[in-house]
Design a protein around this motif. Structure first.
Motif, short mmCIF file in Angstrom:
data_model
loop_
_atom_site.label_atom_id
_atom_site.label_comp_id
_atom_site.label_asym_id
_atom_site.label_seq_id
_atom_site.Cartn_x
_atom_site.Cartn_y
_atom_site.Cartn_z
N TYR A 148 -5.65 -1.92 4.19
CA TYR A 148 -6.20 -2.83 3.18
C TYR A 148 -5.15 -3.86 2.80
CZ TYR A 148 -9.87 0.71 2.65
OH TYR A 148 -10.90 1.59 2.89
N SER A 186 -5.52 -6.06 0.48
CA SER A 186 -5.53 -6.05 -0.99
C SER A 186 -5.35 -7.42 -1.62
CB SER A 186 -4.47 -5.07 -1.52
OG SER A 186 -4.65 -3.79 -0.95
N THR A 226 -4.90 -7.78 -9.23
CA THR A 226 -5.40 -6.49 -8.76
C THR A 226 -6.89 -6.49 -8.41
OG1 THR A 226 -5.81 -5.75 -11.03
CG2 THR A 226 -3.65 -5.23 -10.08
N GLU A 246 -8.80 -7.57 -5.79
CA GLU A 246 -9.16 -7.04 -4.48
C GLU A 246 -8.54 -5.67 -4.23
OE1 GLU A 246 -9.87 -8.50 0.10
OE2 GLU A 246 -9.72 -9.92 -1.55
N LEU A 247 -7.40 -5.41 -4.83
CA LEU A 247 -6.81 -4.08 -4.72
C LEU A 247 -7.76 -3.04 -5.30
CD1 LEU A 247 -4.47 -2.13 -4.15
CD2 LEU A 247 -3.48 -2.80 -6.35
N SER A 281 -10.70 -2.61 -3.03
CA SER A 281 -10.30 -1.89 -1.82
C SER A 281 -10.16 -0.39 -2.09
CB SER A 281 -8.96 -2.45 -1.31
OG SER A 281 -9.07 -3.82 -0.98
N ALA A 291 0.78 -0.02 -6.98
CA ALA A 291 -0.43 0.27 -6.21
C ALA A 291 -0.55 1.77 -5.93
CB ALA A 291 -0.41 -0.51 -4.90
#
Length: 290
Positions: free
Chosen positions: A98, A100, A109, A111-112, A115, A153
């Motif tokens: 990913y 991210s 954060t 798209e993190l 994901s 993360a």
């Protein structure tokens, strides 16, 4: 070099301790031969069902995804839809790559989080960061900043029931004021939260010995990419067992590594087709390594 960008020293007593422990994880999973789906990046878009059927037919039981984005999800399929196809073929996505979004560059954060949610739906165990853009890794301070963000993360992954891993290429082994980026990442990340997916090809391409990395950092290499090096052109891949990498000696060191899962990968130089190549690699691994 094609990348996933657009799809996407502790020795001594520590080593002794790891060697003294039974390698339960690998004992349980050693028959689960995985495939990094980036190998099939030309086949998957528009043909996910048919491609995954052929992956299962080749003998693979686990896969590692790539290419997730908020907009397109997985090649136009939602995580739930992909999971259904995987399950129908006896496959499990135990890890995923990913990118991210912009998290590693600016800390956003959005798209993190998306994901991580996708990885949860797939019931993956590992959430793997596959790549660092060139502008993010120019010097030691850049790598230190990346380590900080990997720790953040990893904590988010832990709260979601996932484990975070970082996948290397060759650039991490370039030196910056006497240190490599990889050394900085190993040192500056929380060893209880951040693990590593060691791409054996890129380690050897960089002139290093994977077994020495295991011995220096026991237990941190939970995932491996098993990718062979062409005997005539080391910049090319080849089927596992057909190249120049001595995987048999590396696979003897699973306990020290801490390896739980490994994924066959081949990015180029298929013979005669990509599906022939993954079948050849699977069969060699099943007979000679796993």
């Amino acid at each position: 070099m094609i990348t996933r960008r657009n799809f996407i020293i502790n020795t001594g007593l520590a080593t002794t301790a790891v060697l003294a422990l039974p390698s339960l994880a690998f004992t349980m999973n050693k028959k689960q031969i995985g495939l990094q789906l980036y190998t099939l990046r030309e086949e998957l878009p528009g043909k996910v069902k048919e491609t995954l059927e052929r992956v299962a037919k080749a003998g693979f039981t686990t896969v590692e995804t790539y290419g997730f984005s908020i907009k397109d999800q997985f090649w136009g399929l939602s995580a739930a839809e992909l999971k259904q196809i995987l399950e129908a073929n006896g496959l499990k996505a135990v890890s995923g790559h990913y990118n991210s979004g912009s998290f590693l560059s600016d800390g956003n954060t959005d798209e993190l989080k998306a994901s991580i949610e996708a990885a949860k739906i797939l019931e993956s165990e590992y959430f793997t960061i596959p790549w660092l853009d060139a502008e993010l890794r120019k010097n030691i301070q850049d790598y230190k900043q990346i380590a900080v963000r990997l720790n953040v993360a990893a904590k988010m992954c832990q709260e979601a029931g996932l484990k975070l891993a970082y996948h290397n290429h060759d650039f991490e082994f370039d030196k910056h004021d006497g240190q490599t980026g990889f050394e900085i990442l190993l040192k500056e990340t929380d060893k209880n939260l951040v693990y590593f997916e060691l791409d054996l090809y890129w380690v050897i391409f960089s002139g290093l010995n994977p077994v020495e990395l295991f011995q220096q950092n026991p237990g941190r290499f939970k995932l491996w990419h098993v990718k062979d090096m062409d005997k005539l052109n080391r910049k090319l891949n080849t089927e596992i067992g057909s190249g120049s990498i001595n995987f048999k000696d590396i696979f003897k060191e699973t306990k020290v590594s801490g390896m739980q899962y490994f994924f066959v990968e081949q990015e180029n130089n298929y013979s005669p087709t990509i599906f022939d190549s993954i079948k050849t690699s699977h069969d060699f691994v099943a007979k000679e390594l796993a």
